[in-house]
Design a protein around this motif. Structure first.
Motif, PDB file in Angstrom:
ATOM      1  N   LEU A 108       0.872  -1.170   0.000  1.00  0.00           N
ATOM      2  CA  LEU A 108       0.000   0.000   0.000  1.00  0.00           C
ATOM      3  C   LEU A 108       0.913   1.225   0.000  1.00  0.00           C
ATOM      4  CD1 LEU A 108      -2.583  -1.151   2.714  1.00  0.00           C
ATOM      5  CD2 LEU A 108      -2.671  -1.511   0.234  1.00  0.00           C
ATOM      6  N   LEU A 119      -5.613   3.165   6.768  1.00  0.00           N
ATOM      7  CA  LEU A 119      -4.775   2.123   6.188  1.00  0.00           C
ATOM      8  C   LEU A 119      -4.210   1.190   7.257  1.00  0.00           C
ATOM      9  CD1 LEU A 119      -2.897   4.040   3.348  1.00  0.00           C
ATOM     10  CD2 LEU A 119      -4.882   2.525   3.167  1.00  0.00           C
ATOM     11  N   THR A 123      -4.540  -2.726   6.793  1.00  0.00           N
ATOM     12  CA  THR A 123      -3.369  -3.602   6.864  1.00  0.00           C
ATOM     13  C   THR A 123      -3.647  -4.816   7.737  1.00  0.00           C
ATOM     14  OG1 THR A 123      -1.839  -1.759   6.523  1.00  0.00           O
ATOM     15  CG2 THR A 123      -0.958  -3.732   7.575  1.00  0.00           C
ATOM     16  N   GLU A 124      -4.232  -4.591   8.900  1.00  0.00           N
ATOM     17  CA  GLU A 124      -4.502  -5.701   9.818  1.00  0.00           C
ATOM     18  C   GLU A 124      -5.546  -6.652   9.233  1.00  0.00           C
ATOM     19  OE1 GLU A 124      -5.557  -3.852  13.493  1.00  0.00           O
ATOM     20  OE2 GLU A 124      -3.494  -3.178  13.911  1.00  0.00           O
ATOM     21  N   ALA A 127      -3.930  -8.712   6.525  1.00  0.00           N
ATOM     22  CA  ALA A 127      -3.032  -9.690   7.137  1.00  0.00           C
ATOM     23  C   ALA A 127      -3.823 -10.859   7.710  1.00  0.00           C
ATOM     24  CB  ALA A 127      -2.186  -9.023   8.224  1.00  0.00           C
ATOM     25  N   VAL A 133       1.607  -7.709   4.123  1.00  0.00           N
ATOM     26  CA  VAL A 133       1.285  -6.337   3.757  1.00  0.00           C
ATOM     27  C   VAL A 133       2.413  -5.391   4.142  1.00  0.00           C
ATOM     28  CG1 VAL A 133      -0.467  -4.526   3.866  1.00  0.00           C
ATOM     29  CG2 VAL A 133      -1.122  -6.914   4.288  1.00  0.00           C
ATOM     30  N   THR A 135       3.081  -1.329   4.151  1.00  0.00           N
ATOM     31  CA  THR A 135       2.535   0.011   3.961  1.00  0.00           C
ATOM     32  C   THR A 135       3.690   1.004   3.946  1.00  0.00           C
ATOM     33  OG1 THR A 135       0.520  -0.593   5.149  1.00  0.00           O
ATOM     34  CG2 THR A 135       0.926   1.747   4.813  1.00  0.00           C
TER      35      THR A 135
END
Length: 241
Positions: A108, A119, A123-124, A127, A133, A135
């Motif tokens: 990302l 974000l 992300t979590e 995942a 992931v 970022t």
């Protein structure tokens, strides 16, 4: 390689050897009177162009998300603010679809500060689906190195404006800007507080920006981005054994 350039047949073939997709994420908003409204889109787009030339055989470059969340800059002309809830849900759905398409790694690549809290949630959630992931918030992650080249960073400041000038000097005019510094505690929020925090819609010493500084920033950060990608792949591939 750019996803939009691929035929369905080529896309299917590429997925046999490429498992990483990069999603550029930006924002349309005020960046002072001197900088393009699309600054947060232009910069990730330029990083993608340069990354594609170096590692395009290992990463598929997805079409960008051009709109994000900008509560602080929403009162300014030219800001197109999407709610944090809608934005985070939308980006998650994009990531989920890439996972369904067989991609195990997603980057990302974010160009806008207001997107960061959303974000973090995305992300979590990605995942938890099983994706790896990464970022990247370039102005945060590489701040120490940025300060070696541009001393007056900030929203629409010396660093961002320099990066825009390095893309096309028609997209910014630093003669229209000066040096705006924070005169209010940014941890305090009230209705339309961005109008007071961001005088003229920007922060930092934008008047000191140059295309030459922008080029140096790209060259420096490109290597740091690639290093982060190598870390992503190391984590991903080590987990297979």
């Amino acid at each position: 390689m750019y996803m939009m350039d691929l035929t369905a047949a080529k896309y299917k073939e590429i997925k046999k050897s490429v498992d990483t997709v990069l999603l550029p994420i930006g924002m349309i908003e005020m960046h002072g009177h001197h900088c393009s409204l699309g600054t947060d889109v232009w910069i990730p787009r330029e990083f993608v162009r340069r990354l594609d030339a170096k590692i395009g055989d290992r990463v598929m470059m997805a079409p960008e998300v051009a709109y994000g969340h900008s509560w602080s800059l929403a009162p300014f002309e030219g800001t197109i603010d999407i709610s944090a809830e809608a934005f985070s849900h939308y980006v998650f759905e994009i990531g989920k679809e890439f996972h369904r398409n067989g991609f195990e790694q997603i980057v990302l690549f974010n160009g806008h500060g207001g997107n960061i809290p959303s974000l973090a949630i995305v992300t979590e959630k990605l995942a938890d689906l099983g994706m790896n992931v990464l970022t990247i918030n370039w102005w945060v992650d590489y701040r120490e190195q940025i300060l070696e080249i541009t001393k007056g960073p900030g929203h629409g400041g010396e660093d961002e404006t320099s990066l825009i000038l390095a893309i096309d000097e028609k997209l910014a005019d630093p003669t229209l800007a000066g040096n705006n510094q924070i005169k209010m505690n940014p941890k305090i929020k009230f209705e339309k507080s961005g109008l007071k925090l961001f005088k003229d819609g920007y922060l930092g010493n934008a008047g000191a920006a140059t295309a030459e500084k922008g080029e140096r920033l790209y060259e420096m950060m490109l290597e740091l981005v690639i290093s982060d990608l190598e870390d992503l792949w190391r984590v991903a591939y080590e987990s297979l054994y």
